[in-house]
Design a protein around this motif. Structure first.
Motif, PDB file in Angstrom:
ATOM      1  N   ASN A  33       0.861  -1.177   0.000  1.00 41.35           N
ATOM      2  CA  ASN A  33       0.000   0.000   0.000  1.00 41.35           C
ATOM      3  C   ASN A  33       0.903   1.235   0.000  1.00 41.35           C
ATOM      4  OD1 ASN A  33      -1.843   2.017   0.375  1.00 41.35           O
ATOM      5  ND2 ASN A  33      -2.747   1.168   2.225  1.00 41.35           N
ATOM      6  N   VAL A  34       0.813   2.043  -1.046  1.00 38.00           N
ATOM      7  CA  VAL A  34       1.671   3.222  -1.208  1.00 38.00           C
ATOM      8  C   VAL A  34       1.427   4.219  -0.075  1.00 38.00           C
ATOM      9  CG1 VAL A  34       2.250   5.137  -2.750  1.00 38.00           C
ATOM     10  CG2 VAL A  34       1.726   2.892  -3.698  1.00 38.00           C
ATOM     11  N   HIS A  35       0.202   4.319   0.415  1.00 40.02           N
ATOM     12  CA  HIS A  35      -0.143   5.284   1.457  1.00 40.02           C
ATOM     13  C   HIS A  35       0.567   4.977   2.781  1.00 40.02           C
ATOM     14  CE1 HIS A  35      -3.109   7.074  -1.153  1.00 40.02           C
ATOM     15  NE2 HIS A  35      -3.596   5.875  -1.402  1.00 40.02           N
ATOM     16  N   ARG A  36       0.907   3.731   3.015  1.00 38.78           N
ATOM     17  CA  ARG A  36       1.626   3.374   4.242  1.00 38.78           C
ATOM     18  C   ARG A  36       3.065   3.898   4.227  1.00 38.78           C
ATOM     19  NH1 ARG A  36       2.124  -2.345   4.424  1.00 38.78           N
ATOM     20  NH2 ARG A  36       3.632  -1.871   6.048  1.00 38.78           N
TER      21      ARG A  36
ATOM     22  N   SER B 178       3.929  10.758   8.032  1.00 40.11           N
ATOM     23  CA  SER B 178       2.687  10.903   8.804  1.00 40.11           C
ATOM     24  C   SER B 178       2.088  12.307   8.691  1.00 40.11           C
ATOM     25  CB  SER B 178       2.936  10.568  10.275  1.00 40.11           C
ATOM     26  OG  SER B 178       3.883  11.470  10.814  1.00 40.11           O
ATOM     27  N   CYS B 179       2.897  13.313   8.348  1.00 37.34           N
ATOM     28  CA  CYS B 179       2.365  14.674   8.249  1.00 37.34           C
ATOM     29  C   CYS B 179       1.403  14.825   7.076  1.00 37.34           C
ATOM     30  CB  CYS B 179       3.514  15.688   8.137  1.00 37.34           C
ATOM     31  SG  CYS B 179       4.529  15.505   6.671  1.00 37.34           S
ATOM     32  N   PHE B 180       1.391  13.869   6.142  1.00 35.97           N
ATOM     33  CA  PHE B 180       0.492  13.940   4.994  1.00 35.97           C
ATOM     34  C   PHE B 180      -0.812  13.186   5.212  1.00 35.97           C
ATOM     35  CE2 PHE B 180       4.724  14.503   3.023  1.00 35.97           C
ATOM     36  CZ  PHE B 180       4.525  15.760   2.518  1.00 35.97           C
ATOM     37  N   THR B 181      -1.041  12.661   6.396  1.00 40.93           N
ATOM     38  CA  THR B 181      -2.261  11.902   6.650  1.00 40.93           C
ATOM     39  C   THR B 181      -3.414  12.837   7.015  1.00 40.93           C
ATOM     40  OG1 THR B 181      -1.726  11.621   8.978  1.00 40.93           O
ATOM     41  CG2 THR B 181      -0.949   9.898   7.466  1.00 40.93           C
ATOM     42  N   VAL B 182      -4.623  12.338   6.869  1.00 42.79           N
ATOM     43  CA  VAL B 182      -5.818  13.111   7.226  1.00 42.79           C
ATOM     44  C   VAL B 182      -5.844  13.356   8.729  1.00 42.79           C
ATOM     45  CG1 VAL B 182      -8.347  13.083   7.244  1.00 42.79           C
ATOM     46  CG2 VAL B 182      -7.112  12.243   5.248  1.00 42.79           C
ATOM     47  N   ALA B 183      -5.408  12.381   9.514  1.00 37.85           N
ATOM     48  CA  ALA B 183      -5.401  12.543  10.975  1.00 37.85           C
ATOM     49  C   ALA B 183      -4.467  13.679  11.384  1.00 37.85           C
ATOM     50  CB  ALA B 183      -4.972  11.240  11.639  1.00 37.85           C
ATOM     51  N   SER B 184      -3.332  13.761  10.761  1.00 41.10           N
ATOM     52  CA  SER B 184      -2.387  14.838  11.062  1.00 41.10           C
ATOM     53  C   SER B 184      -2.948  16.192  10.647  1.00 41.10           C
ATOM     54  CB  SER B 184      -1.058  14.573  10.355  1.00 41.10           C
ATOM     55  OG  SER B 184      -0.167  15.613  10.586  1.00 41.10           O
TER      56      SER B 184
END
Length: 148
Positions: A52-55, A59-65
């Motif tokens: 999975n490329v998203h993994r 982490s700064c590019f995640t929706v949660a961040s």
């Protein structure tokens, strides 16, 4: 694309050959290390081993961040006309800071130097020049001062 082992790949593209290490999250093009997002070479390597490329993004590019960054209120800055001015007698003047501009350390102006340093001859004999106009040594025809 060639697979060296479970983590290293050699990706061949029109730009050339790039080595990708998905375990250390690096590519020879350095885009993955610089931007935190897998480059095209890394994406090709990740997709070839069904990862999975998203993994593999920072982490700064995640929706949660993103949500955490903007979860608190961001207060607007008032117009400059509403800013407080501090005076010397003001007890809150310690909150203000003073900007000190120091002169440059070198007084020499930037740019190319006016004169170039003379090259050392290292023991070589100097060339003797002859004038083609007056047949004397020590100068060229263009510098000859002998009348015609």
């Amino acid at each position: 694309m060639l697979r060296a082992n479970e983590a290293e790949f050699e990706v061949i593209s029109h730009e050339g050959t790039n080595v990708v290490d998905i375990r250390n999250r690096c590519c020879i093009c350095r885009a993955w290390q610089l931007y935190g997002l897998p480059c095209a070479h890394a994406v090709a390597a990740l997709l070839s081993c069904r990862q999975n490329v998203h993994r593999f993004t920072e982490s700064c590019f995640t929706v949660a961040s993103y949500r955490k960054t903007y979860s608190k209120t961001i207060h607007p800055i008032p117009d400059k006309s509403l800013w407080k001015e501090f005076s010397d007698g003001d007890p809150n003047a310690s909150e203000a800071f003073e900007v000190v501009i120091n002169p440059p350390k070198s007084l020499r102006p930037p740019g190319r130097p006016r004169k170039r340093a003379q090259a050392e001859d290292h023991g070589r004999a100097k060339r003797v020049v002859d004038c083609s106009r007056c047949n004397q040594t020590g100068h060229f025809r263009t510098m000859c001062a002998t009348p015609i």
